[in-house]
Design an enzyme around this catalytic site. Structure first.
Site, PDB file in Angstrom:
ATOM      1  CB  ILE A  31      40.816  52.655  42.884  1.00 44.37           C
ATOM      2  CG1 ILE A  31      38.914  54.019  42.609  1.00 44.37           C
ATOM      3  CG2 ILE A  31      41.198  54.008  42.621  1.00 44.37           C
ATOM      4  CD1 ILE A  31      38.181  55.265  43.219  1.00 44.37           C
ATOM      5  CG  LEU A  59      21.665  47.270  32.155  1.00 48.58           C
ATOM      6  CD1 LEU A  59      22.045  47.623  33.634  1.00 48.58           C
ATOM      7  CD2 LEU A  59      21.800  45.520  31.931  1.00 48.58           C
ATOM      8  CG  ASP A  74      41.513  42.536  39.333  1.00 43.87           C
ATOM      9  OD1 ASP A  74      42.681  41.632  37.833  1.00 43.87           O
ATOM     10  OD2 ASP A  74      41.826  43.074  40.286  1.00 43.87           O
ATOM     11  CG  HIS A 122      41.488  37.006  29.751  1.00 40.55           C
ATOM     12  ND1 HIS A 122      41.229  38.548  31.184  1.00 40.55           N
ATOM     13  CD2 HIS A 122      42.682  37.765  29.534  1.00 40.55           C
ATOM     14  CE1 HIS A 122      42.645  38.962  31.422  1.00 40.55           C
ATOM     15  NE2 HIS A 122      43.422  38.678  29.843  1.00 40.55           N
TER      16      HIS A 122
HETATM   17  C1  IPE Z   1      41.783  47.353  36.470  1.00 45.03           C
HETATM   18  O1  IPE Z   1      42.490  45.606  36.903  1.00 45.03           O
HETATM   19  C2  IPE Z   1      41.737  47.378  35.363  1.00 45.03           C
HETATM   20  C3  IPE Z   1      40.068  46.443  34.865  1.00 45.03           C
HETATM   21  C4  IPE Z   1      39.329  45.331  35.484  1.00 45.03           C
HETATM   22  C5  IPE Z   1      39.816  46.174  33.478  1.00 45.03           C
HETATM   23  P1  IPE Z   1      44.337  45.398  36.938  1.00 45.03           P
HETATM   24  O2  IPE Z   1      44.760  44.168  37.485  1.00 45.03           O
HETATM   25  O3  IPE Z   1      44.326  46.238  35.608  1.00 45.03           O
HETATM   26  O4  IPE Z   1      44.310  46.434  37.845  1.00 45.03           O
HETATM   27  P2  IPE Z   1      45.726  46.847  39.201  1.00 45.03           P
HETATM   28  O5  IPE Z   1      46.996  46.237  38.222  1.00 45.03           O
HETATM   29  O6  IPE Z   1      45.829  45.059  39.591  1.00 45.03           O
HETATM   30  O7  IPE Z   1      45.701  47.139  39.629  1.00 45.03           O
HETATM   31  C1  IPE Z   2      40.993  41.570  34.598  1.00 43.23           C
HETATM   32  O1  IPE Z   2      41.396  40.076  35.178  1.00 43.23           O
HETATM   33  C2  IPE Z   2      41.234  41.758  33.500  1.00 43.23           C
HETATM   34  C3  IPE Z   2      41.375  42.548  32.911  1.00 43.23           C
HETATM   35  C4  IPE Z   2      42.385  44.013  33.499  1.00 43.23           C
HETATM   36  C5  IPE Z   2      41.416  42.940  31.501  1.00 43.23           C
HETATM   37  P1  IPE Z   2      43.162  40.459  34.946  1.00 43.23           P
HETATM   38  O2  IPE Z   2      43.835  39.629  33.518  1.00 43.23           O
HETATM   39  O3  IPE Z   2      44.017  41.527  35.840  1.00 43.23           O
HETATM   40  O4  IPE Z   2      43.996  38.945  35.901  1.00 43.23           O
HETATM   41  P2  IPE Z   2      44.506  39.004  37.260  1.00 43.23           P
HETATM   42  O5  IPE Z   2      44.527  40.694  38.357  1.00 43.23           O
HETATM   43  O6  IPE Z   2      46.183  39.114  36.264  1.00 43.23           O
HETATM   44  O7  IPE Z   2      43.795  37.681  37.635  1.00 43.23           O
HETATM   45 MG    MG Z   3      43.841  42.265  37.467  1.00 41.67          MG
END
Ligand code: IPE
Ligand code: IPE
Ligand code: MG
Length: 262
Positions: free
Chosen positions: A216, A152, A41, A58
């Protein structure tokens, strides 16, 4: 041994930043977490902080995944499961969803040969039929190519939701009951586990969540029952070998009681 690992990690994982010898010496290789789960994240915030489009974040996140895989294969962690796309991530703008799906295909196509050489077995957990065809095809190819590897197991959670996983398990069990293959009175935790996406791997020992959120987010709801959590404000694209090693060092200081007494 520790010196040898230090050299390997220093050169193979992060050429631009040598692993801290102290961290590596602090790790007890006989007590590694067998299974590490990561919520990748913070990609979007990483890019926004730099005035860049989220897609750049990303892409930078893929580099961190590459590093995490190398740490695991170098020190001997057997299972790495990463949250790459949740059942809720479809709520994002189509452009971002497309970017993520294209990156997945690109990652698999570019990396699969090397992952295969490293002995990595690729798996995917989630409602894969809901992914774009190109992603499904790239996954099938990668999963088949790497199926026999055992250094792994890299699990990619895609179109994954902990609740959806439990719902599909319940539906499958109900169908088996209806067909007379399962006696309803025999349904216990072991039976339920047989119908989860993660049916043949151990529960995570350690969950790493970067980017500062204390939740979570529908990840591995069943499997995380007794997992140790390691949270950091570091954004996923900034997550390096040193952070991963620190998580392991801290994990090894925890007392896992599983509800009992020591
Ligand atoms: C969790 O992150 C999902 C992934 C990392 C794939 P999100 O960015 O979607 O989670 P929330 O919305 O902050 O809970
Ligand atoms: C995680 O990074 C990637 C996915 C959820 C697919 P985010 O895109 O959620 O990044 P933030 O949380 O907006 O910074
Ligand atoms: Mg996020």
């Amino acid at each position: 041994m520790a010196k040898w690992i230090s050299r390997m990690l220093g050169s193979a994982v992060l050429p631009e930043k040598q692993a801290d010898n102290h961290q590596i010496n602090e790790i007890d290789l006989s007590r590694l977490p067998q299974h590490v789960a990561i919520i990748m994240d913070g990609n979007g915030r990483w890019a926004q902080k730099r005035g860049l489009p989220r897609s750049v974040g990303h892409r930078a996140g893929v580099e961190s995944l590459r590093t995490a895989v190398k740490v695991c294969t170098n020190i001997g962690i057997k299972y790495l499961t990463v949250y790459a796309f949740s059942t809720e991530n479809w709520k994002r703008p189509k452009e971002e969803v497309d970017t993520l799906m294209n990156l997945l295909v690109e990652y698999l196509e570019k990396e699969v040969a090397e992952l295969n050489q490293q002995g990595v077995q690729i798996r995917a957990y989630g409602d894969l039929a809901g992914l774009p065809l190109a992603a499904q095809q790239a996954l099938t190819r990668s999963i088949n190519l790497t199926a026999k590897n055992n250094k792994l197991v890299l699990g990619l959670c895609l179109n994954y939701g902990g609740r959806a996983e439990i719902v599909q398990a319940v539906n499958q069990i109900a169908a088996e009951v209806k067909a007379g293959k399962i006696d309803p009175g025999s349904i216990d935790e072991e039976v339920i586990e047989k119908f989860l996406y993660t049916r043949d791997i151990p529960d995570p020992d350690l969950l790493i969540r970067p980017a500062g959120e204390l939740r979570i987010s529908n990840y591995l709801l069943w499997q995380l029952a007794y997992t140790e959590f390691w949270l950091t404000d570091v954004l996923w694209p900034d997550f390096r070998e040193e952070h991963f090693l620190q998580a392991i060092v801290d994990y090894q200081k925890r007392e896992r009681r599983f509800g009992g007494l020591l």
